[in-house]
Design a protein around this motif. Structure first.
Motif, PDB file in Angstrom:
ATOM      1  N   HIS A  86       0.828  -1.202   0.000  1.00 14.77           N
ATOM      2  CA  HIS A  86       0.000   0.000   0.000  1.00 14.77           C
ATOM      3  C   HIS A  86       0.862   1.251   0.000  1.00 14.77           C
ATOM      4  O   HIS A  86       1.929   1.294   0.609  1.00 14.77           O
ATOM      5  N   THR A  87       0.394   2.280  -0.716  1.00 10.73           N
ATOM      6  CA  THR A  87       1.033   3.593  -0.696  1.00 10.73           C
ATOM      7  C   THR A  87       0.203   4.502   0.206  1.00 10.73           C
ATOM      8  O   THR A  87      -0.980   4.733  -0.061  1.00 10.73           O
ATOM      9  N   ARG A  89      -0.830   8.011   2.130  1.00 18.44           N
ATOM     10  CA  ARG A  89      -0.790   9.461   1.950  1.00 18.44           C
ATOM     11  C   ARG A  89      -0.479  10.105   3.291  1.00 18.44           C
ATOM     12  O   ARG A  89      -1.181   9.891   4.266  1.00 18.44           O
ATOM     13  N   MET A 105       6.320   5.968  -1.912  1.00 16.61           N
ATOM     14  CA  MET A 105       5.398   4.980  -2.488  1.00 16.61           C
ATOM     15  C   MET A 105       5.671   3.613  -1.872  1.00 16.61           C
ATOM     16  O   MET A 105       6.810   3.298  -1.536  1.00 16.61           O
ATOM     17  N   ALA A 106       4.614   2.821  -1.751  1.00 14.62           N
ATOM     18  CA  ALA A 106       4.720   1.450  -1.230  1.00 14.62           C
ATOM     19  C   ALA A 106       5.534   1.409   0.065  1.00 14.62           C
ATOM     20  O   ALA A 106       6.453   0.612   0.214  1.00 14.62           O
ATOM     21  N   GLN A 107       5.165   2.277   1.016  1.00 11.87           N
ATOM     22  CA  GLN A 107       5.919   2.350   2.273  1.00 11.87           C
ATOM     23  C   GLN A 107       5.724   1.124   3.154  1.00 11.87           C
ATOM     24  O   GLN A 107       6.529   0.847   4.029  1.00 11.87           O
TER      25      GLN A 107
END
Length: 338
Positions: A86-87, A89, A105-107
């Motif tokens: 998941h990315t 926000r 992104m994609a943390q």
């Protein structure tokens, strides 16, 4: 005497002062919580907004995790999290190790069923305490069985309960019960209704007069499960049990294999077998005995993954034998000894 306009202005000024004081208090609490040191000069408002958003997101995560108390977990079936990359926000902390999740992104990964957020490397360490949230359950059919019962906090899937209640109220004496299929368009309509309305779905005789539509909808639900009612772990043990000739040893082997089922799967299977036994008790009218029902439900309730075609064909007769044994001996196999 002050005018009404001046009174309203004074009232508004007071509310603004009170709001400013509340915001100052919130900022002081936030600074203390983050261990920050602030100088004598107050930072601009643009400094606080992202920190407040961040703090709110983390507080929400902590509250969600805090609700997973042991007393609540014991009432639900153990369920593995359904993690997806998941990315996120805005800034996020891992809900397992409490460390920051770096990157744009994609943390990390997020459970598609309950929404918990963790590092990818932490996902294998998270306990199997997933509590699915109805906001994340988009459909009933094709949804994992344990996910569904945990989301609705029920012992069994609603489709199983509701369909069996309807069948037993008006269909036990229907000839060819479960063997005769309902009109496919109507069956699809029932499926869509469950996906949309869940437990509020109306499957009464006023809406679906043909009971075969309800039996077909139930069979379709069981076939569509991503993990069959008789799970992959129990499948090979049950197939081997079916090959045993000694009746007592066969029953003992079946009982041991059933112990491998997840709790929600075993409860669903028990409820279904008790129902099918009641169907056989009306064989004089519906012409369906345990062997006939086992032919129908064998491939529906159990199948092995990644099996070659020849082995799958050879297993069909053993699947039938397993289900037949379950129906005939449901009172022995599923009842807890006193």
């Amino acid at each position: 005497m002050p005018s009404r306009e001046s009174y309203e202005v004074n009232k508004e000024d007071k509310s603004l002062v009170q709001k400013a004081k509340r915001e100052t208090n919130q900022e002081d609490i936030l600074v203390a919580a983050l261990g920050m040191r602030m100088g004598p000069q107050k930072p601009p408002a643009t400094f606080w907004q992202p920190l407040k958003l961040f703090a709110y997101s983390q507080l929400t995560s902590l509250v969600r995790r805090a609700t997973l108390r042991d007393s609540e977990r014991t009432t639900r079936s153990e369920k593995v999290h359904n993690f997806k990359v998941h990315t996120f926000r805005g800034p996020h902390w891992c809900e397992h190790c409490a460390s920051f999740m770096w990157g744009l992104m994609a943390q990390g990964v997020k459970c598609a069923d309950c929404g918990v957020n963790v590092h990818k490397q932490c996902s294998s360490l998270v306990p199997n305490d997933c509590r699915p949230n109805l906001r994340h359950i988009r459909k009933v059919y094709s949804c994992d069985l344990t996910t569904l019962v945990n989301a609705y906090n029920t012992a069994r899937p609603m489709v199983v309960d509701m369909c069996i209640r309807e069948i037993e109220s008006r269909g036990l004496k229907s000839e060819g019960l479960y063997r005769v299929s309902g009109f496919s368009d109507s069956v699809e309509e029932v499926k869509m209704a469950f996906d949309k309305d869940g437990e509020n779905t109306d499957i009464s005789g006023k809406v679906y007069e043909d009971i075969n539509i309800i039996t077909s909808a139930l069979k379709l639900y069981l076939r569509d499960l991503p993990v069959p009612v008789i799970s992959y772990e129990a499948y090979p043990r049950l197939i081997e049990a079916a090959k045993i000739t000694d009746p007592e040893k066969k029953l003992e082997a079946v009982r041991e294999a059933l112990a491998l089922l997840p709790p929600s799967h075993k409860e669903t299977l028990s409820y279904l077998m008790a129902h099918l036994k009641r169907v056989t008790q009306n064989e004089k009218f519906n012409l369906m005995n345990a062997e006939n029902l086992a032919i129908v439900f064998g491939p529906t309730l159990m199948h092995a993954p990644n099996m070659d075609a020849i082995t799958a064909l050879n297993d069909i007769r053993y699947q039938r034998q397993v289900v037949e044994v379950l129906i005939k001996n449901e009172d022995v196999l599923f009842r807890t000894p006193n």
